[in-house]
Write an enzyme that holds these catalytic residues in place. Structure first.
Site, PDB file in Angstrom:
ATOM      1  N   GLU A 167      29.047 -56.781  23.354  1.00 39.21           N
ATOM      2  CA  GLU A 167      29.231 -55.322  23.330  1.00 39.21           C
ATOM      3  C   GLU A 167      29.670 -54.763  21.983  1.00 39.21           C
ATOM      4  OE1 GLU A 167      31.844 -54.424  26.602  1.00 39.21           O
ATOM      5  OE2 GLU A 167      30.463 -55.230  28.090  1.00 39.21           O
ATOM      6  N   ASN A 209      25.256 -60.391  23.480  1.00 42.32           N
ATOM      7  CA  ASN A 209      25.232 -59.895  24.858  1.00 42.32           C
ATOM      8  C   ASN A 209      25.673 -58.430  24.908  1.00 42.32           C
ATOM      9  OD1 ASN A 209      25.008 -60.650  27.732  1.00 42.32           O
ATOM     10  ND2 ASN A 209      27.226 -60.337  27.830  1.00 42.32           N
ATOM     11  N   HIS A 245      24.078 -54.464  34.547  1.00 50.48           N
ATOM     12  CA  HIS A 245      24.913 -53.801  35.565  1.00 50.48           C
ATOM     13  C   HIS A 245      24.172 -52.525  35.966  1.00 50.48           C
ATOM     14  CE1 HIS A 245      28.226 -56.552  35.045  1.00 50.48           C
ATOM     15  NE2 HIS A 245      28.150 -56.396  33.743  1.00 50.48           N
ATOM     16  N   GLU A 274      24.517 -60.596  33.690  1.00 51.58           N
ATOM     17  CA  GLU A 274      25.621 -60.105  34.540  1.00 51.58           C
ATOM     18  C   GLU A 274      25.116 -59.190  35.641  1.00 51.58           C
ATOM     19  OE1 GLU A 274      28.814 -58.443  32.167  1.00 51.58           O
ATOM     20  OE2 GLU A 274      28.545 -59.907  30.577  1.00 51.58           O
ATOM     21  N   ASP A 276      24.389 -56.984  38.641  1.00 51.83           N
ATOM     22  CA  ASP A 276      24.844 -56.459  39.927  1.00 51.83           C
ATOM     23  C   ASP A 276      24.186 -55.103  40.100  1.00 51.83           C
ATOM     24  OD1 ASP A 276      26.545 -54.983  38.199  1.00 51.83           O
ATOM     25  OD2 ASP A 276      28.321 -56.132  38.747  1.00 51.83           O
TER      26      ASP A 276
END
Ligand code: XIL
Length: 386
Positions: A167, A209, A245, A274, A276
């Site tokens: 990030e 990432n 996400h 990651e 979801d």
């Protein structure tokens, strides 16, 4: 202490027996009648696709038998959800703590799972001593180097993939995020981190990432330019992690495909790191169908590209999703069910969607009927974002 990746034949035999018994159980609780015939797990089908399918895990989750059972049955990769972050590893300057990460790594080794290391450099989870530090450039570089050498070096040959920097790109299209590392070292802290990680373990795959940069947009363009520059100048980088996400019904997989393809042209891997899939308010059958369609199409998009090498969900069971955390603020929903297994570890429609695409891609019998798949895929419009 650690075994490398040698298969544990005895354990595998017992696990296989357990899987046969368990799969009968699980399948009988299924909402999709046509899925009941299958006896394979995600893990078995991922193996058949030579693919890594992972989940983020907290050490404390290993205290729950149903968590352990589902994790080891269904996944062949794991990501430490927090245990490898700076504030956990080096809470005081020069004092390294590996207890929790060791436990996760030992677990992964025992269950023949690959560990995706997360993460060496991040503006969050910085210990106080570092977040408030006013080190000059040389001192800060020393701290960065020592941290990376110590952490990556300890798990050399054992953790084969690292999210080196997490990030680092600003959300407002202004370039690099303003972080203590950037302030103390300068813009080149990112490439330095990659070089230090490579020096500590030349065989590890090193990833950048980030979030909201899955499809083509201003942020992913900035990331693309940065990693292209790294590749051109020989900075050791092997891939880009797309956090993923997502929000139900707002995923543009065509755009994600383009991003995976352009990174592939640079010779870089991509991993969905990651995943979801959240939504506001209560979950309904309709939402879970849409969610299933989302999981299926993101995984399918990844499987379409040989440089997309893993798909990791940010947790195993909805029960422990970070999205329910009341401290999260921005999109926290205490009732959200964003993962593949519900609070009771029962597989959700998204689980069968994942099984189905893995099974078809492995050349095996479909798990869902074409009608069921069509209903999921057509369940939501393709809109912007990624
Ligand atoms: C999250 C964890 O899931 C939480 O338990 C923790 O409190 C905060 O961090 N992007 C990342 C992850 O790269 O490290 C974050 O994990 C989720 C967002």
């Amino acid at each position: 202490m650690f075994k490398r990746y040698y298969p544990y034949y005895a354990a595998a035999f017992v696990a296989a027996l357990m899987m046969i018994v368990m799969s009968v159980d699980i399948r009988s609780a299924v909402a999709n009648p046509s899925a009941q015939a299958t006896t394979q797990t995600i893990r078995e089908l991922a193996d058949k696709n030579n693919f890594h399918f992972g989940a983020a895990v907290y050490t404390t989750h290993l205290d729950h038998p149903e968590h352990v059972e589902t994790l080891s049955r269904e996944f062949n990769m794991l990501t430490p959800e927090n245990e490898a972050k700076f504030c956990e590893i080096q809470p005081k300057r020069g004092q390294f703590y590996f207890g929790k990460l060791d436990r996760l790594v030992d677990f992964a080794t025992q269950h023949d799972m690959v560990v995706h290391g997360h993460t060496l450099v991040w503006h969050q989870c910085m210990p106080n001593w570092l977040a408030t530090a006013k080190f000059d450039r040389e001192e800060a570089i020393k701290v960065l180097r020592q941290h990376i050498y110590t952490l990556v070096g300890r798990y050399k040959g054992i953790i084969p993939i690292w999210d080196v920097v997490n990030e680092a790109i600003a959300d407002d299209n202004s370039g690099l995020r303003d972080t203590p590392w950037k302030q103390m070292i300068g813009d080149d802290y990112i490439e330095m981190a990659f070089r230090f990680a490579h020096e500590a373990d030349p065989d590890a795959l090193l990833f950048y990432n980030d979030y909201s940069a899955e499809g083509i947009n201003a942020k992913s363009d900035t990331i693309y330019d940065m990693v292209k520059d790294f590749v051109d100048r020989g900075v050791p980088i092997n891939g880009v992690g797309l956090q993923s996400h997502f929000t139900v019904g707002s995923i543009n997989t065509e755009s994600i495909a383009k991003n995976i393809a352009r990174l592939g042209e640079l010779g870089l891997q991509v991993q969905i790191t990651e995943m979801d899939d959240r939504y506001p308010g209560d979950g309904t059958d309709k939402i879970y169908q849409k969610q299933a369609g989302d999981y299926r199409r993101v995984l399918e998009t990844c499987l379409d590209y040989s440089n997309c090498t893993a798909f990791i969900t940010w947790g195993v069971s909805d029960k422990y999703t970070w999205l329910r955390d009341a401290n999260l603020g921005f999109f926290e929903n205490p009732k959200v069910n964003p993962l593949l297994f519900d609070d009771k570890y029962q597989p959700k429609p998204a689980y069968y969607a994942v099984l189905d695409i893995l099974s078809r891609r492995a050349g095996e019998a479909p798990v869902l009927t074409d009608e069921e798949v069509k209903a999921m895929r057509g369940a939501r419009p393709v809109t912007s974002g990624g």
